[in-house]
Design a protein around this motif. Structure first.
Motif, PDB file in Angstrom:
ATOM      1  N   LYS A   1      -6.579   3.839 -10.112  1.00 39.93           N
ATOM      2  CA  LYS A   1      -7.664   4.072 -11.069  1.00 39.93           C
ATOM      3  C   LYS A   1      -7.210   4.842 -12.319  1.00 39.93           C
ATOM      4  O   LYS A   1      -7.906   5.736 -12.792  1.00 39.93           O
ATOM      5  CB  LYS A   1      -8.837   4.803 -10.387  1.00 39.93           C
ATOM      6  CG  LYS A   1      -9.292   4.140  -9.099  1.00 39.93           C
ATOM      7  CD  LYS A   1     -10.792   4.131  -9.003  1.00 39.93           C
ATOM      8  CE  LYS A   1     -11.381   3.370  -7.844  1.00 39.93           C
ATOM      9  NZ  LYS A   1     -10.581   2.646  -6.917  1.00 39.93           N
ATOM     10  N   TRP A   2      -6.074   4.489 -12.822  1.00 39.39           N
ATOM     11  CA  TRP A   2      -5.663   5.043 -14.108  1.00 39.39           C
ATOM     12  C   TRP A   2      -6.523   4.441 -15.200  1.00 39.39           C
ATOM     13  O   TRP A   2      -6.996   3.317 -15.070  1.00 39.39           O
ATOM     14  CB  TRP A   2      -4.201   4.681 -14.412  1.00 39.39           C
ATOM     15  CG  TRP A   2      -3.176   5.408 -13.623  1.00 39.39           C
ATOM     16  CD1 TRP A   2      -3.373   6.099 -12.469  1.00 39.39           C
ATOM     17  CD2 TRP A   2      -1.781   5.485 -13.922  1.00 39.39           C
ATOM     18  NE1 TRP A   2      -2.179   6.607 -12.023  1.00 39.39           N
ATOM     19  CE2 TRP A   2      -1.178   6.245 -12.899  1.00 39.39           C
ATOM     20  CE3 TRP A   2      -0.981   4.985 -14.953  1.00 39.39           C
ATOM     21  CZ2 TRP A   2       0.182   6.526 -12.868  1.00 39.39           C
ATOM     22  CZ3 TRP A   2       0.365   5.255 -14.922  1.00 39.39           C
ATOM     23  CH2 TRP A   2       0.946   6.030 -13.897  1.00 39.39           C
ATOM     24  N   ASP A   3      -6.653   5.163 -16.343  1.00 40.79           N
ATOM     25  CA  ASP A   3      -7.366   4.512 -17.441  1.00 40.79           C
ATOM     26  C   ASP A   3      -6.396   3.608 -18.208  1.00 40.79           C
ATOM     27  O   ASP A   3      -5.181   3.721 -18.093  1.00 40.79           O
ATOM     28  CB  ASP A   3      -8.066   5.523 -18.365  1.00 40.79           C
ATOM     29  CG  ASP A   3      -7.093   6.459 -19.023  1.00 40.79           C
ATOM     30  OD1 ASP A   3      -6.139   5.979 -19.666  1.00 40.79           O
ATOM     31  OD2 ASP A   3      -7.272   7.689 -18.894  1.00 40.79           O
ATOM     32  N   GLN A   4      -7.003   2.705 -19.003  1.00 40.75           N
ATOM     33  CA  GLN A   4      -6.230   1.639 -19.634  1.00 40.75           C
ATOM     34  C   GLN A   4      -5.157   2.195 -20.566  1.00 40.75           C
ATOM     35  O   GLN A   4      -4.042   1.697 -20.647  1.00 40.75           O
ATOM     36  CB  GLN A   4      -7.184   0.705 -20.394  1.00 40.75           C
ATOM     37  CG  GLN A   4      -6.567  -0.613 -20.835  1.00 40.75           C
ATOM     38  CD  GLN A   4      -5.869  -1.340 -19.686  1.00 40.75           C
ATOM     39  OE1 GLN A   4      -6.429  -1.499 -18.604  1.00 40.75           O
ATOM     40  NE2 GLN A   4      -4.618  -1.768 -19.904  1.00 40.75           N
ATOM     41  N   GLN A   5      -5.509   3.276 -21.245  1.00 38.67           N
ATOM     42  CA  GLN A   5      -4.575   3.840 -22.226  1.00 38.67           C
ATOM     43  C   GLN A   5      -3.316   4.355 -21.532  1.00 38.67           C
ATOM     44  O   GLN A   5      -2.198   4.093 -21.971  1.00 38.67           O
ATOM     45  CB  GLN A   5      -5.265   4.974 -22.982  1.00 38.67           C
ATOM     46  CG  GLN A   5      -4.655   5.224 -24.344  1.00 38.67           C
ATOM     47  CD  GLN A   5      -5.143   6.550 -24.914  1.00 38.67           C
ATOM     48  OE1 GLN A   5      -6.138   7.113 -24.466  1.00 38.67           O
ATOM     49  NE2 GLN A   5      -4.440   7.045 -25.905  1.00 38.67           N
ATOM     50  N   LYS A   6      -3.523   5.072 -20.446  1.00 38.45           N
ATOM     51  CA  LYS A   6      -2.399   5.621 -19.701  1.00 38.45           C
ATOM     52  C   LYS A   6      -1.506   4.485 -19.195  1.00 38.45           C
ATOM     53  O   LYS A   6      -0.280   4.570 -19.243  1.00 38.45           O
ATOM     54  CB  LYS A   6      -2.942   6.446 -18.526  1.00 38.45           C
ATOM     55  CG  LYS A   6      -1.897   7.331 -17.857  1.00 38.45           C
ATOM     56  CD  LYS A   6      -2.558   8.201 -16.792  1.00 38.45           C
ATOM     57  CE  LYS A   6      -1.526   8.861 -15.901  1.00 38.45           C
ATOM     58  NZ  LYS A   6      -2.114   9.476 -14.704  1.00 38.45           N
TER      59      LYS A   6
END
Lengths: 523, 318
Positions: free
Chosen positions: B104-109
């Motif tokens: 569940k990382w965010d897209q930017q990361k």
């Protein structure tokens, strides 16, 4: 042959409302059953891909279902589900199951083991693996299964017309019975086009790239639901009584068309095969059916004929049709054949048919018993004075009559007898007679008029209400055109008739077709 | 970091892995080496529970793996397979984002990390939109490695990770990979049947046969101190080359006076093997080469003849 002169295009334009309705019904049947098959088959295929030990038995069972002849499967469904869309959809659903289960199973089993292991190794749960890896990768194979099932269903759905579920089969089978090529093509061409177009569209989806396919995977079920829903909209209304007519009856002037024009009868109608019609009436799936007045099942299922008080059904009195040269060659023949004249009325013929069709007695035994009872029977004289060749069409009543004539000729004359029974339909029997393959066969006046002579509509309309007029007309025309002689009518009239369950008819006080119309018009 | 104790795995009545114990220290690379069917892959897969052990214990970072949710356990362990195991229906970018998305990382990361790794693995950014079948075998394997490194797991398991490549690509990628600082920091367990590969990559080698460990030790220990005849014969075919690979310049550092402290270019690290040094000398046609020992920051020098003499002396004394 009037219809033949009309072009196919004209026919389709004239019948475009029916054609559209049937096409929608056809699509509805195909996609409703397909959707069900996907809903059941897909999880089942996934399950057996996981539990391989059950794969053999599940695929085997679905395979056996597939081998049942479609018409038989539809037949099996009637006692369980009655008539109409329900049994048709279930039957089509069963046919669609195998390709869908098998391709789901194959597709998922064939997903690269390394890819599956990678997915597991990265920490995907088994549901994530199913939805993100296995199903997307199995999709082309899976879609191929759906494609196969669709094409099978479009084909088999034509048979739905036999059990009152509608579809393009109504035109196809109506056209076959009426010998109307345009009508056959008006059903067959759209059915073939449907199969080709659907196959093409699905093949396009199947070959899409992974990226684009995602969109279509949402569109597909939505489109299917939409297409299936069309089917149910026109079927919402329900009348007081439900009629089931054969495809042939639907297209004839002395059938549904006449009922509408002359009686002004408006009844909710489904199209159904005569093989299941009587039983469906007996089991209260239908209230009014178009039967034959001397059919044995009339007695078996306790049905009552409604009187044709406006005489739209031409008389179908049965009489032997004999070659003129045979009458000269066998001088005793005419006298002998006429022995039967006046001995069999409608109810006696119905009873005889009942014994053969329903009690499964042999036609020879039924014929013998009848002649003995009428004190007409004489033991065979084993005559050697030439052989009389008797023909018959391929149903019970004709077999019984042929057997009676054989007994009579052997008992009363010195001629030997050869029977050629089961000569298919009218056309085959009549051709055998004109080509001197047989000497005579029992024919019906109405058939002689409408199938063989096919006079202009005006002529037919002017005589078809009267028994002697029709008899005299065919007698005269057959003599002129074919050198064939109609002998004296046997007595019974195997005509089209509307029938109802006796109990219901009594309860509603319906005795004639006009009574039926009055009842339907009442609130 | 990874501790296996009395590990066993039975398939029916036969034991694929039979009472194995080993330890992998943080940052160490342990190579499980052996012929097909020796149980090395089964051992590897028991670490991330792709195979459930029939007996014994394994802990990663001090936590018993059998007490953890297998899916969560696997998300924390990098896994590279032979034939790369890339999802054919995912683009390179999507393939690399699998584990981060599970975490569940965010897209930017995710895109930031993707860019960093691509750079490190010398993959151009235009590859991101491509599908695996549009890449060469070597590129696919690079993406496979990148995918395993995305979430920066402390532990990396590699199952014949270079096995499907041709020999030239294989050794090139191996070398590249070894240089990666991402790789150096990781605790790695690697399965191979390729002796050369094992000697190139391993800090220690665990040689297995018929489900049992024959010997665990540094490449040099296996070569010069084989535990039994099996170990010796397993390495015999390629012994000379292996020895050249197993002996580092450090091993020769104190023994031999032939190294004098003259600092010049070109130079190699004293951690390089004799094999690597010889190939550099030959490739560049050098008379002399300088050696730098990072530990002591001291310098020495050698020639091809002097190096080989030192090597043979060591060999005889072993």
């Amino acid at each position: 042959m009037n219809n033949q002169q009309q072009s196919l295009w004209q026919f389709m334009r004239q019948e475009h409302e029916k054609l559209l309705q049937q096409t929608i019904e056809h699509l509805g049947l195909t996609f409703t059953s397909l959707l069900l098959a996907i809903l059941i088959g897909l999880p089942l295929g996934i399950w057996i891909a996981r539990k391989k030990q059950f794969a053999g038995s599940v695929l085997g069972f679905a395979g056996v279902l597939q081998t049942i002849p479609s018409i038989a499967l539809l037949g099996f469904m009637i006692p369980l589900l009655g008539i109409g869309p329900k049994p048709a959809i279930v039957a089509l659903f069963l046919y669609a199951l195998l390709p869908i289960i098998r391709n789901t199973f194959t597709g998922i089993s064939e997903v690269n083991a390394t890819v599956k292991e990678a997915a597991r190794g990265m920490g995907m749960s088994s549901w994530q693996i199913l939805f993100k890896v296995e199903l997307p990768l199995a999709m082309p194979v899976l879609l191929a299964g759906i494609r196969t099932a669709t094409v099978i269903n479009v084909g088999v759905a034509t048979l739905a017309a036999f059990i009152a579920a509608g579809g393009l089969g109504e035109f196809i089978f109506g056209g076959i019975s009426l010998n109307n090529t345009n009508m056959i093509l008006a059903g067959a061409i759209p059915a073939a086009l449907l199969a080709i177009i659907l196959d093409f569209l699905l093949s396009r989806i199947q070959n899409l790239s992974f990226k684009k396919i995602k969109v279509f995977l949402w569109l597909l079920p939505v489109a299917m639901l939409l297409l299936s829903s069309f089917y149910f909209i026109p079927n919402l209304g329900k009348g007081k009584l439900l009629a089931g007519f054969t495809p042939e009856f639907m297209g004839r002037r002395d059938g549904d068309l006449g009922l509408r024009e002359i009686y002004g009868l408006k009844i909710k109608t489904v199209v159904i095969s005569d093989a299941v019609m009587y039983k469906a009436a007996f089991e209260k799936h239908l209230d009014v059916i178009s039967g034959y007045s001397t059919d044995g099942r009339l007695k078996a299922f306790d049905l009552t004929i409604l009187e044709d008080n406006k005489h739209i059904f031409p008389p179908y009195y049965c009489a032997p049709v004999v070659r003129k040269d045979a009458l000269q060659k066998f001088p005793e023949l005419e006298k002998t054949l006429n022995l039967l004249s006046g001995t069999i009325n409608d109810s006696i013929m119905t009873d005889l048919n009942y014994k053969v069709d329903y009690l499964k007695q042999s036609p020879e035994k039924v014929a013998h018993d009848f002649l003995v009872k009428q004190q007409l029977f004489r033991p065979s004289r084993n005559g050697k004075n030439g052989t009389v060749r008797i023909g018959s069409k391929i149903f019970g009543e004709q077999y019984i009559l042929a057997a009676m004539y054989a007994d009579l000729i052997q008992g009363y004359t010195n001629y030997a007898v050869a029977t050629k029974t089961g000569l298919g339909g009218t056309k085959i029997c009549f051709d055998a007679l004109t080509n001197n393959q047989i000497d005579f066969y029992p024919e019906y006046t109405g058939t002689g008029l409408l199938v063989i002579l096919q006079p202009p509509q005006k002529t037919t309309d002017s005589i078809s209400g009267s028994k002697p007029k029709v008899y005299n007309f065919v007698k005269k025309m057959f003599e002129q055109q074919y050198a064939l002689e109609w002998l004296k009518p046997i007595g019974f009239n195997n005509a089209y008739a509307l029938m109802m369950r006796s109990k219901q008819a009594r309860g509603l006080h319906i005795k004639t077709i006009s009574d039926l119309k009055k009842y339907l018009q009442k609130e | 970091m990874i501790v296996a104790e009395h590990l066993r795995k039975d398939f029916g009545k036969t034991a694929a892995v039979d009472d194995i114990s080993f330890e992998v220290k943080e940052g160490e690379t342990l190579v499980l080496l052996g012929t097909s069917g020796c149980g090395k892959t089964t051992t590897l897969k028991m670490i991330n529970r792709l195979t459930e052990p029939s007996g014994g214990r394994i802990s990663v970072n001090g936590k018993d793996v059998l007490e953890q949710n297998p899916d969560e356990l696997r998300r924390g362990i990098g896994y590279v397979l032979q034939n790369n195991g890339l999802f054919p229906h995912y683009s390179v970018a999507e393939n690399m984002a699998i584990v981060p998305k599970l975490l569940k990382w965010d897209q930017q990361k995710i895109s930031q990390r993707t860019k960093t790794l691509l750079e490190k693995l010398h993959l151009p950014e235009k590859y991101l939109a491509l599908y695996p079948n549009e890449l060469s075998g070597g590129q696919q394997q690079r993406v496979g490695l990148a995918r395993a490194l995305m979430a920066d797991p402390p532990v990396l398991l590699m199952d014949e990770a270079f096995g499907a490549l041709d020999p030239i690509t294989r050794s090139a990628i191996r070398k590249e990979f070894k240089q990666l600082d991402e790789f150096k920091r990781k605790t790695i367990v690697m399965v191979t049947h390729d002796v050369q590969e094992a000697f190139e990559m391993a800090d220690r080698i665990c040689l297995m046969d018929a489900g049992k460990i024959k010997q665990i030790g540094t490449p040099a220990e296996l070569l010069f101190n084989p535990a039994d005849a099996f170990v010796a014969s397993f390495l015999d075919d390629q012994r000379f080359q292996l020895e050249l690979k197993a002996v580092s310049l450090n091993d020769l550092w104190e023994r031999h006076a032939s190294f004098t402290g003259i600092k010049s270019v070109p130079f190699v690290s004293s951690e390089s093997s004799v094999w690597e040094t010889v190939s550099i000398i030959q490739k560049n046609n050098l008379k002399q080469i300088s050696i730098h020992q990072p530990k002591t920051d001291s310098w020495k020098q050698t020639s091809l003849k002097e190096l080989m003499d030192a090597f043979f002396t060591l060999q005889k004394s072993a």
